[in-house]
Design a protein around this motif. Sequence first.
Motif, PDB file in Angstrom:
ATOM      1  N   ASP A  82      -4.437   0.386   5.566  1.00  0.00           N
ATOM      2  CA  ASP A  82      -3.217  -0.733   4.338  1.00  0.00           C
ATOM      3  C   ASP A  82      -2.802   0.643   3.713  1.00  0.00           C
ATOM      4  OD1 ASP A  82      -3.724  -2.398   5.994  1.00  0.00           O
ATOM      5  OD2 ASP A  82      -5.229  -3.311   4.412  1.00  0.00           O
ATOM      6  N   TYR A  83      -1.240   0.814   3.753  1.00  0.00           N
ATOM      7  CA  TYR A  83      -0.978   2.083   2.626  1.00  0.00           C
ATOM      8  C   TYR A  83      -0.448   0.637   1.800  1.00  0.00           C
ATOM      9  CZ  TYR A  83      -0.777   4.503   7.084  1.00  0.00           C
ATOM     10  OH  TYR A  83      -0.321   4.721   8.637  1.00  0.00           O
ATOM     11  N   VAL A  84      -0.545   1.702   0.391  1.00  0.00           N
ATOM     12  CA  VAL A  84      -0.907   1.176  -1.113  1.00  0.00           C
ATOM     13  C   VAL A  84      -0.375   2.420  -2.307  1.00  0.00           C
ATOM     14  CG1 VAL A  84      -1.939   0.127  -2.970  1.00  0.00           C
ATOM     15  CG2 VAL A  84      -3.358  -0.348  -1.033  1.00  0.00           C
ATOM     16  N   LYS A  85       1.497   1.719  -2.262  1.00  0.00           N
ATOM     17  CA  LYS A  85       1.717   2.291  -3.926  1.00  0.00           C
ATOM     18  C   LYS A  85       1.022   3.151  -4.822  1.00  0.00           C
ATOM     19  CE  LYS A  85       5.716   2.645  -6.822  1.00  0.00           C
ATOM     20  NZ  LYS A  85       7.028   1.636  -7.298  1.00  0.00           N
ATOM     21  N   ASP A  86       0.348   4.108  -5.744  1.00  0.00           N
ATOM     22  CA  ASP A  86      -0.062   4.272  -6.406  1.00  0.00           C
ATOM     23  C   ASP A  86       0.358   5.304  -7.112  1.00  0.00           C
ATOM     24  OD1 ASP A  86      -2.018   5.738  -8.337  1.00  0.00           O
ATOM     25  OD2 ASP A  86      -3.288   6.539  -6.740  1.00  0.00           O
ATOM     26  N   ALA A  87       0.778   4.954  -8.311  1.00  0.00           N
ATOM     27  CA  ALA A  87       1.632   4.704  -9.404  1.00  0.00           C
ATOM     28  C   ALA A  87       1.054   5.808 -10.519  1.00  0.00           C
ATOM     29  CB  ALA A  87       2.337   4.370  -9.900  1.00  0.00           C
ATOM     30  N   SER A  88      -0.345   6.193 -10.594  1.00  0.00           N
ATOM     31  CA  SER A  88      -1.375   6.430 -11.659  1.00  0.00           C
ATOM     32  C   SER A  88      -1.028   8.318 -11.389  1.00  0.00           C
ATOM     33  CB  SER A  88      -3.146   6.094 -10.982  1.00  0.00           C
ATOM     34  OG  SER A  88      -3.093   7.110  -9.584  1.00  0.00           O
ATOM     35  N   HIS A  89      -1.940   8.983 -12.234  1.00  0.00           N
ATOM     36  CA  HIS A  89      -1.275  10.059 -12.789  1.00  0.00           C
ATOM     37  C   HIS A  89      -0.323  10.599 -12.654  1.00  0.00           C
ATOM     38  CE1 HIS A  89      -6.154  10.443 -11.486  1.00  0.00           C
ATOM     39  NE2 HIS A  89      -5.924   9.833 -10.832  1.00  0.00           N
ATOM     40  N   GLY A  90       0.943   9.760 -13.415  1.00  0.00           N
ATOM     41  CA  GLY A  90       1.515  10.507 -13.644  1.00  0.00           C
ATOM     42  C   GLY A  90       3.127  10.667 -11.904  1.00  0.00           C
ATOM     43  N   MET A  91       2.370  10.034 -11.073  1.00  0.00           N
ATOM     44  CA  MET A  91       3.209  10.040  -9.925  1.00  0.00           C
ATOM     45  C   MET A  91       3.241   9.038  -8.637  1.00  0.00           C
ATOM     46  SD  MET A  91       0.857  13.560  -8.427  1.00  0.00           S
ATOM     47  CE  MET A  91      -0.163  13.637  -9.996  1.00  0.00           C
ATOM     48  N   ILE A  92       4.078   9.446  -7.951  1.00  0.00           N
ATOM     49  CA  ILE A  92       4.020   8.299  -7.021  1.00  0.00           C
ATOM     50  C   ILE A  92       3.242   8.815  -5.910  1.00  0.00           C
ATOM     51  CG2 ILE A  92       5.028   6.655  -5.276  1.00  0.00           C
ATOM     52  CD1 ILE A  92       5.384   6.189  -8.522  1.00  0.00           C
ATOM     53  N   ARG A  93       2.600   8.349  -5.454  1.00  0.00           N
ATOM     54  CA  ARG A  93       1.298   8.521  -4.370  1.00  0.00           C
ATOM     55  C   ARG A  93       1.079   7.324  -3.210  1.00  0.00           C
ATOM     56  NH1 ARG A  93      -3.473  11.870  -7.045  1.00  0.00           N
ATOM     57  NH2 ARG A  93      -3.543   9.363  -8.351  1.00  0.00           N
ATOM     58  N   THR A  94       0.761   7.842  -2.142  1.00  0.00           N
ATOM     59  CA  THR A  94      -0.295   6.387  -1.403  1.00  0.00           C
ATOM     60  C   THR A  94      -0.625   6.613  -1.240  1.00  0.00           C
ATOM     61  OG1 THR A  94       2.558   6.676   0.236  1.00  0.00           O
ATOM     62  CG2 THR A  94       0.813   6.038   1.570  1.00  0.00           C
ATOM     63  N   GLU A  95      -1.877   5.596  -1.334  1.00  0.00           N
ATOM     64  CA  GLU A  95      -2.778   5.501  -1.315  1.00  0.00           C
ATOM     65  C   GLU A  95      -3.293   5.245   0.391  1.00  0.00           C
ATOM     66  OE1 GLU A  95      -7.091   3.560  -3.684  1.00  0.00           O
ATOM     67  OE2 GLU A  95      -5.174   2.889  -3.838  1.00  0.00           O
ATOM     68  N   ILE A  96      -4.294   5.196   0.927  1.00  0.00           N
ATOM     69  CA  ILE A  96      -4.257   5.100   2.454  1.00  0.00           C
ATOM     70  C   ILE A  96      -5.564   4.319   2.268  1.00  0.00           C
ATOM     71  CG2 ILE A  96      -5.111   5.958   4.969  1.00  0.00           C
ATOM     72  CD1 ILE A  96      -2.017   6.583   3.405  1.00  0.00           C
ATOM     73  N   LEU A  97      -6.134   2.939   3.123  1.00  0.00           N
ATOM     74  CA  LEU A  97      -7.465   2.103   2.716  1.00  0.00           C
ATOM     75  C   LEU A  97      -8.270   1.450   4.182  1.00  0.00           C
ATOM     76  CD1 LEU A  97      -6.800  -0.182  -0.711  1.00  0.00           C
ATOM     77  CD2 LEU A  97      -7.922   2.059  -0.845  1.00  0.00           C
ATOM     78  N   CYS A  98      -8.862   1.542   4.533  1.00  0.00           N
ATOM     79  CA  CYS A  98      -9.484   1.015   5.435  1.00  0.00           C
ATOM     80  C   CYS A  98      -9.022  -0.325   5.434  1.00  0.00           C
ATOM     81  CB  CYS A  98     -10.956   1.381   5.211  1.00  0.00           C
ATOM     82  SG  CYS A  98     -11.811   0.602   7.170  1.00  0.00           S
ATOM     83  N   SER A  99      -8.440  -1.099   6.764  1.00  0.00           N
ATOM     84  CA  SER A  99      -7.761  -2.113   6.651  1.00  0.00           C
ATOM     85  C   SER A  99      -8.821  -3.725   6.638  1.00  0.00           C
ATOM     86  CB  SER A  99      -6.988  -2.901   7.527  1.00  0.00           C
ATOM     87  OG  SER A  99      -7.151  -2.348   8.915  1.00  0.00           O
ATOM     88  N   ARG A 100     -10.327  -2.827   7.464  1.00  0.00           N
ATOM     89  CA  ARG A 100     -11.066  -3.697   7.739  1.00  0.00           C
ATOM     90  C   ARG A 100     -12.309  -3.608   6.272  1.00  0.00           C
ATOM     91  NH1 ARG A 100     -15.508  -2.554  11.426  1.00  0.00           N
ATOM     92  NH2 ARG A 100     -13.447  -3.204  13.631  1.00  0.00           N
ATOM     93  N   CYS A 101     -12.258  -3.097   5.092  1.00  0.00           N
ATOM     94  CA  CYS A 101     -13.429  -3.153   4.381  1.00  0.00           C
ATOM     95  C   CYS A 101     -12.710  -2.791   2.896  1.00  0.00           C
ATOM     96  CB  CYS A 101     -14.773  -1.926   4.114  1.00  0.00           C
ATOM     97  SG  CYS A 101     -14.719  -0.630   4.266  1.00  0.00           S
ATOM     98  N   GLY A 102     -11.082  -2.092   3.176  1.00  0.00           N
ATOM     99  CA  GLY A 102     -11.173  -1.581   1.893  1.00  0.00           C
ATOM    100  C   GLY A 102     -11.160  -0.383   1.675  1.00  0.00           C
ATOM    101  N   GLY A 103     -12.524   0.037   1.942  1.00  0.00           N
ATOM    102  CA  GLY A 103     -12.659   1.927   1.536  1.00  0.00           C
ATOM    103  C   GLY A 103     -11.341   2.667   1.661  1.00  0.00           C
TER     104      GLY A 103
END
Length: 103
Positions: A82-103
């Motif tokens: 799963d691709y999740v928008k991450d706006a922490s740390h003063g920038m826009i990034r994409t967080e990658i999570l396992c679609s099964r367990c969220g890790g």
Amino acid sequence: MSEHNREDKSEQEWRELLGDEAYYVLREKGTERPFSGKYLSCDKEGIYRCAGCGQKLFDANHQFDAHCGWPSFDKAIQGSVDYVKDASHGMIRTEILCSRCGG
């Protein structure tokens, strides 16, 4: 649902299953120090799996050296992340999570 689904384990169970470092990365959104991980090298063949549930995430054929200090891939195994928008740390990034367990 998988036996490792994010809804069926307590955080204590995850901590016991993963150990401190993997728990920090997979459950607390931490990162390992850049250029320190054992999977940084992109000269191996095979499949990268989620450390939490074992789901296949990336084929090593899609790994490349982005010179950023962490493993980089240009394609995930379909449906595995799963691709999740991450706006922490003063920038826009994409967080990658396992679609099964969220890790």
